[in-house]
Scaffold this active site. Structure first.
Site, short mmCIF file in Angstrom:
data_model
loop_
_atom_site.label_atom_id
_atom_site.label_comp_id
_atom_site.label_asym_id
_atom_site.label_seq_id
_atom_site.Cartn_x
_atom_site.Cartn_y
_atom_site.Cartn_z
N ASP A 67 0.86 -1.19 0.00
CA ASP A 67 0.00 0.00 0.00
C ASP A 67 0.89 1.23 0.00
OD1 ASP A 67 -2.76 1.16 0.26
OD2 ASP A 67 -1.85 2.08 2.01
N HIS A 104 -8.08 3.40 3.30
CA HIS A 104 -8.12 4.19 4.54
C HIS A 104 -9.54 4.36 5.09
CE1 HIS A 104 -4.09 5.35 3.45
NE2 HIS A 104 -3.96 6.07 4.55
N1 DGL Z 1 -4.38 3.51 0.00
C1 DGL Z 1 -4.80 4.37 -1.07
C2 DGL Z 1 -6.02 3.79 -1.80
O1 DGL Z 1 -6.55 2.78 -1.42
C3 DGL Z 1 -5.10 5.77 -0.62
C4 DGL Z 1 -4.01 6.50 0.06
C5 DGL Z 1 -3.19 7.41 -0.83
O2 DGL Z 1 -3.73 8.37 -1.43
O3 DGL Z 1 -2.00 7.16 -0.88
O4 DGL Z 1 -6.46 4.34 -2.78
#
Ligand code: DGL
Length: 275
Positions: free
Chosen positions: A11, A195
């Site tokens: 991630d 998130h």
């Molecule tokens: N983890 C990212 C998603 O699922 C969002 C966080 C980011 O913008 O880096 O899209």
């Protein structure tokens, strides 16, 4: 190097830990390496080229660590980098490795949950701009109408542990109102950013009763379990001694402090310098 190795879970930062938590609960025997590219997060506001470049660099690191399979537990990376990595890079780098994303398994499922045929997608600006969700949902459920709303303030709120504060109320209401203004009969809302599950309780306060709010973690975990069953040639290369190892490209102190909120338990990370 041993003939079996951990599954990689990637991630841009902490969010993927909400997915890893569900994967570990579904597949407790497997080993996992998690990488959060916190030093370069957020990805959600970055260009296609940048997200692709960062994601590929991290995938190559997982391969160097021996992982036979990498899950991009980040919608933005799945939307902007996965297809190119699968189609262009993997055949050249190592055709025996696999990289999976979170969008396909989620879209396969989400269409089965709506009664009105109106689905809302809440995601980062990058995921919304990519159009990946409407495109993928149309393939499986051509009659479903998809409405998207970028929610760019939600990742910073969660990253700064403000998900239960009054600022979160303001921005949760703001983006929900913008989504519902597009179609008031949306009955299924997908949290298409890793998130957002941390804001789920607050989101529930601002939608009509009966509207389903769907997090991806469990869907992705079930889909991975199913994938491993259908692909014994990959499954047999995954190690199974219930080990979890965490890496971050930023401060391990910050990571360990914040990560528990996402993962549901404390953990200790290692620092990674990507060269
Ligand atoms: N983890 C990212 C998603 O699922 C969002 C966080 C980011 O913008 O880096 O899209």
């Amino acid at each position: 190097m041993s003939s079996t190795q951990p599954i990689g879970v990637f991630d841009s930062g902490y969010g993927g830990l909400t997915v890893l938590k569900e994967i570990v609960s579904k597949l407790p025997k497997y080993d996992f390496i998690y990488l959060g590219d916190n030093a370069r997060a957020p990805y959600g506001t970055r260009s296609f080229e940048t997200v692709y470049h960062y994601t590929l660099q991290c995938v190559l690191w997982f391969f160097k660590m021996g992982c036979p399979l990498v899950v991009l537990a980040c919608n933005t990376a799945s939307a902007k980098a996965l297809r190119t990595i699968q189609q262009k890079d993997l055949p050249k780098i190592d055709p025996d490795k696999r990289v999976l994303g979170v969008i396909r398994p989620t879209t396969e499922r989400v269409g089965m949950l709506t009664q009105t045929g109106r689905v809302g997608i809440l995601a980062t600006s990058g995921t919304v701009q990519s159009g990946s969700y409407p495109i993928e949902i149309k393939k499986f459920f051509p009659d479903i109408k998809v409405y998207q709303q970028a929610s760019p303030m939600w990742v910073p709120l969660v990253e700064n542990n403000e998900q239960d504060g009054p600022g979160a109320d303001y921005f949760v209401k703001k983006y929900i109102d913008l989504l519902v203004a597009q179609a008031d009969d949306i009955d299924t809302i997908l949290l298409a950013c890793t998130h957002y599950p941390l804001l789920k309780n607050k989101i529930a306060q601002y939608v009509l009763p009966g509207v389903k709010i769907i997090s991806q973690g469990e869907i992705v975990a079930n889909s991975l379990a199913d994938y491993l069953l259908r692909h014994p040639e990959i499954e047999s290369r995954c190690s199974k001694s219930s080990q979890r190892t965490f890496f971050t490209t930023d401060s391990t102190e910050d990571f360990d402090h914040h990560a528990g909120i996402f993962y549901g338990q404390g953990l200790q990370s290692k620092h990674l310098v990507l060269s």
